[in-house]
Design a protein around this motif. Sequence first.
Motif, PDB file in Angstrom:
ATOM      1  N   PHE A 205       1.106  -1.357   0.015  1.00 27.60           N
ATOM      2  CA  PHE A 205       0.335   0.032   0.459  1.00 27.60           C
ATOM      3  C   PHE A 205       1.412   1.369  -0.080  1.00 27.60           C
ATOM      4  N   GLU A 206       2.119   1.035   1.058  1.00 26.41           N
ATOM      5  CA  GLU A 206       2.916   2.363   1.436  1.00 26.41           C
ATOM      6  C   GLU A 206       3.827   3.102  -0.341  1.00 26.41           C
ATOM      7  N   GLN A 207       3.983   1.692  -0.766  1.00 26.43           N
ATOM      8  CA  GLN A 207       4.693   2.241  -2.108  1.00 26.43           C
ATOM      9  C   GLN A 207       3.766   2.342  -2.848  1.00 26.43           C
ATOM     10  N   ALA A 208       2.388   2.147  -3.321  1.00 24.20           N
ATOM     11  CA  ALA A 208       1.213   2.937  -4.656  1.00 24.20           C
ATOM     12  C   ALA A 208       1.157   3.970  -3.634  1.00 24.20           C
ATOM     13  N   LEU A 209       0.781   4.345  -2.687  1.00 20.23           N
ATOM     14  CA  LEU A 209       0.504   5.515  -2.333  1.00 20.23           C
ATOM     15  C   LEU A 209       1.653   6.574  -3.071  1.00 20.23           C
ATOM     16  N   ARG A 210       2.759   6.152  -2.534  1.00 16.89           N
ATOM     17  CA  ARG A 210       4.028   7.426  -2.601  1.00 16.89           C
ATOM     18  C   ARG A 210       3.765   7.083  -3.835  1.00 16.89           C
ATOM     19  N   THR A 211       4.346   6.364  -4.949  1.00 17.51           N
ATOM     20  CA  THR A 211       4.314   6.608  -6.442  1.00 17.51           C
ATOM     21  C   THR A 211       2.716   7.223  -6.935  1.00 17.51           C
ATOM     22  N   LEU A 212       1.234   7.325  -6.082  1.00 18.78           N
ATOM     23  CA  LEU A 212       0.090   8.092  -7.087  1.00 18.78           C
ATOM     24  C   LEU A 212       0.902   9.114  -6.346  1.00 18.78           C
TER      25      LEU A 212
END
Length: 79
Positions: free
Chosen positions: A12-19
């Motif tokens: 989740f954190e990786q996807a949120l950071r990329t977003l």
Amino acid sequence: MAKQPEAKEMKFEQALRTLEEITQKITGGTESLDELLVLYEEGIQYLKICREKLAEAELKVQQLNERLGKDMPQEDGNG
């Protein structure tokens, strides 16, 4: 063409950071219209991953709460 992120392999954190990075690029005002459309498409994909991960976490919390409720002795209210 936009990258296809692998939802199952991404945290989740990786996807949120990329977003968040995509959002900064879109709001930066330096990208062309074509680049903005590609970024927007990628952003939607990462947003979907974030929503799926949050839904999975919510379900897991609900299941844990239900299991804890069954495992814990009931109070009789007499203190």
